[in-house]
Design a protein around this motif. Structure first.
Motif, short mmCIF file in Angstrom:
data_model
loop_
_atom_site.label_atom_id
_atom_site.label_comp_id
_atom_site.label_asym_id
_atom_site.label_seq_id
_atom_site.Cartn_x
_atom_site.Cartn_y
_atom_site.Cartn_z
N GLY A 234 -44.91 11.23 -20.09
CA GLY A 234 -45.33 12.54 -20.59
C GLY A 234 -46.12 13.33 -19.57
O GLY A 234 -46.42 12.83 -18.47
N PRO A 235 -46.44 14.55 -19.91
CA PRO A 235 -47.06 15.46 -18.94
C PRO A 235 -48.52 15.13 -18.63
O PRO A 235 -49.06 15.64 -17.65
N GLY A 236 -49.15 14.28 -19.42
CA GLY A 236 -50.58 14.02 -19.17
C GLY A 236 -51.43 15.07 -19.86
O GLY A 236 -50.92 16.10 -20.35
N SER A 237 -52.70 14.82 -19.91
CA SER A 237 -53.57 15.67 -20.72
C SER A 237 -53.83 17.03 -20.07
O SER A 237 -54.02 18.02 -20.74
N GLU A 238 -53.83 17.07 -18.73
CA GLU A 238 -54.03 18.38 -18.11
C GLU A 238 -52.94 18.64 -17.06
O GLU A 238 -52.39 17.70 -16.50
N PRO A 239 -52.61 19.91 -16.80
CA PRO A 239 -51.54 20.22 -15.87
C PRO A 239 -51.82 19.67 -14.47
O PRO A 239 -52.96 19.66 -14.02
N GLY A 240 -50.79 19.18 -13.81
CA GLY A 240 -50.95 18.66 -12.45
C GLY A 240 -51.35 17.21 -12.39
O GLY A 240 -51.40 16.62 -11.32
#
Lengths: 350, 264
Positions: free
Chosen positions: A44-50
């Motif tokens: 998944g994308p993770g909790s914050e962008p980047g």
């Protein structure tokens, strides 16, 4: 009655083609300059962008690019099939006949009048950009008509007169494109030249969505007349005797083929020979019945351009070069082979 | 289904009339041969009958209605056309070619129904083409290819069959084979057959009625044996002939200048 096409057979074969397409898309999405781990993507994308760069690259860069390549491939292959049927010429193809150049000239004309090349095909966003695709379509349609007219005047039914007409129109339009390109400022120049060579770059999802709808609609439209295209390959008189109105079907096929070509050119510039290589290969395996040839070519064409684009991305990494270069390197020899083969003895009733 | 032609005239754009005031009536189930010298308008007449060309004057009536009132699709259910055999661009199999006959009958997505398949199978069997149905047309001989096109016309299930010089590139065996097949279709399927031919003797053998078109624009129409006479053929084709009577039928052989010297 063994080899008559039934809906069941058609669906099974198309599902096999689709499976092939998805395998190619999946494998190609994992290949690239930057190694991407599938496990990282799935987390998944993770909790914050980047935070998860693997995910970002995969979802924001690779996937849109692969979808774009697939759309372009499907459109160009289907367009090639339709043009070959109505012109009764297995060497007809949007790039060779100059239709792609015509559409490109339309785009560049529009760019000269104001729109920027990189933003030019946001079909979904109703800014000045819609006019670009309208221009591309009208120019493509005009080119088809022009090539057909010149080919007709130059020698009627011969298989090569049409190709010569395409070559001449292509050369003329290329000159016009070069003229217009040389007038561009240096800022736009590089992106325009890359686009002309057939460049697939990342596009946003709204552009992809709208283009996908247009292209799929065009291909479905062509599919509804595919049996009539079968009949039309025997010539205008034969078609009429078999209950097909040749003018209406030819016109409908011209319009739809030009339309999907124009959308593809708007997306990726001049990608050549896809409409030549793919229908020929599919015909060798599945035969010439257009009810099957058209959808199967669209799917295989999609896989082919995805494959070529992956080569273009990685072969000289980190440099990327236009996918049109790859398709032309493969397509040139195929064209010569087909020319030698088909100029021997073929015919049709007028 | 009857064909009635009344005062038919036709001219290509700026040229003089190629067909002038032609009238005849062909009853259902008859075999008509159209013959005449090159340029007399035989193929033009066939194209008029099939609706490809529009008459400049006069009418063609099919089954009581003017030809022009039929749509392309409706006409294809009444008239099938067989032209000179040729090799198509794309390598369709004989079966695929024959199945295209069903185009006027199938729906939007154009898949053959059981009835369509029955018509196709029957056409293949009647024309003796079933044994090479899977082969592509370029793998067949000229005679076999012509049979495939006749099979296609048959699968179209039309009461009328038009043929344009169906045997011109075939050897004697295949010429007779094709005409035998046409006669069979006339007798067993009650088809009305109209064939353009260069071969007076094949026409004499097989057709009930003949239409002779002259290059000058005149024509003769009537029962084959009444129409064919040595004088008429010599005048029409401008060539000396030698006529032979065999039973009720008369056959004609052209005699060239050198042959004439030897015969005398």
């Amino acid at each position: 009655m063994n080899d008559l096409l039934t809906p069941k057979r058609l669906i099974i074969r198309l599902l096999l083609c689709l499976a092939l397409l998805f395998v190619v898309m999946f494998v190609c999405s994992l290949i690239g300059t930057q190694k991407v781990s599938l496990r990282a993507v799935l987390s998944g994308p993770g909790s914050e962008p980047g935070q998860n760069t693997d995910y970002d690259i995969f979802v924001r860069v690779r996937i849109p690019r692969i979808i774009l390549a697939a759309l372009v491939g499907a459109a160009l292959a289907a367009s090639g099939v339709a043009l070959q049927a109505i012109l009764r010429n297995p060497l007809a193809e949007p790039y060779i006949l100059g239709i792609s150049s015509g559409a490109a000239l339309g785009v560049i004309t529009c760019v000269m009048l104001g729109a920027g090349i990189t933003t030019s095909v946001k079909l979904g966003v109703f800014e000045a950009n819609v006019s670009v695709s309208v221009f591309a379509f009208l120019f493509a349609l005009g080119t088809v008509w022009l090539v057909w007219l010149i080919g007709h005047l130059a020698g009627g039914s011969g298989i090569t007169s049409l190709l010569l007409a395409g070559v001449v129109v292509n050369a003329f339009f290329s000159a016009l494109i070069m003229l217009l390109t040389s007038l561009l400022d240096s800022e736009k120049l590089r992106s325009t030249i890359f686009w002309l060579m057939g460049n697939i770059t990342e596009k946003d999802f709204s552009t992809l969505m709208v283009s996908a709808i247009f292209i799929v609609a065009g291909i479905l439209g062509l599919f509804t007349i595919s049996q009539k295209l079968n009949v039309l390959t025997f010539g205008v008189h034969e078609a009429q005797s078999l209950g097909v109105n040749p003018r209406a079907i030819t016109f409908a096929a011209f319009v739809m083929a030009s339309f999907i070509t124009a959308v593809a050119v708007g997306l990726s510039g001049l990608v050549g020979f896809v409409g030549l290589i793919i229908p020929h290969c599919v015909r060798l395996v599945l035969g010439p019945d257009h009810r099957q040839l058209l959808p199967a070519s669209a799917i295989v064409g999609a896989a082919f351009v995805v494959f070529c684009d992956t080569i273009a991305r990685v072969i000289m990494a980190p440099e990327q070069f236009p996918v049109g270069v790859i398709t032309a390197i493969i397509g040139g020899p195929v064209f010569l082979f087909l020319l030698a083969r088909y100029s021997k003895k073929i015919g049709y009733q007028r | 289904m009857s064909i009635e032609v009344k005062n038919l005239c036709f001219a290509y754009k700026t040229q003089a009339d190629i067909l002038k005031n032609i009238s005849f009536r062909l009853k259902p189930g008859f075999f008509l041969s159209i013959a005449g010298p090159n340029g007399a308008g035989k193929t033009t007449l066939l194209n008029l009958l099939s609706g490809l060309l529009k008459p400049t004057a006069g009418t063609i009536t099919i089954d009581g209605s003017d030809l022009r009132t039929y749509s392309v699709k409706e006409l294809a259910k009444r008239i099938a056309v067989v032209r000179q055999e040729f090799i198509p661009v794309f390598e369709f199999s004989a079966l695929q070619v024959v199945s295209m006959a069903r185009t006027p009958y199938v729906g939007v997505f154009a898949f053959e129904s059981v009835a369509d398949q029955r018509a196709i199978t029957e056409a293949l069997e009647m024309t003796d083409t079933a044994r090479f149905a899977g082969r592509t047309l370029n793998q067949l001989s000229g005679g076999e290819r012509q049979r495939v096109f006749i099979a296609r016309a048959l699968a179209q299930q039309t009461p009328i069959l038009l043929l344009d010089e169906p045997t011109s590139f075939l050897d004697m065996k295949h010429q007779v084979g094709i005409y035998d097949l046409l006669k069979k279709l006339q007798l067993e399927k009650q088809k009305t057959i109209v064939a353009v031919t260069h071969d007076i003797n094949l026409a004499a053998q097989y057709s009930d009625t003949m239409l002779l078109l002259a290059a000058s624009g005149g024509y003769n129409f009537g029962r084959t044996q009444e129409i064919l006479s040595a004088e008429r053929i010599e005048k029409l084709f401008d060539v000396k002939t030698f006529a032979v009577q065999m039973g009720p039928k008369r056959f004609f052989f052209p005699i060239g200048k050198y042959a004439r010297d030897n015969l005398s």
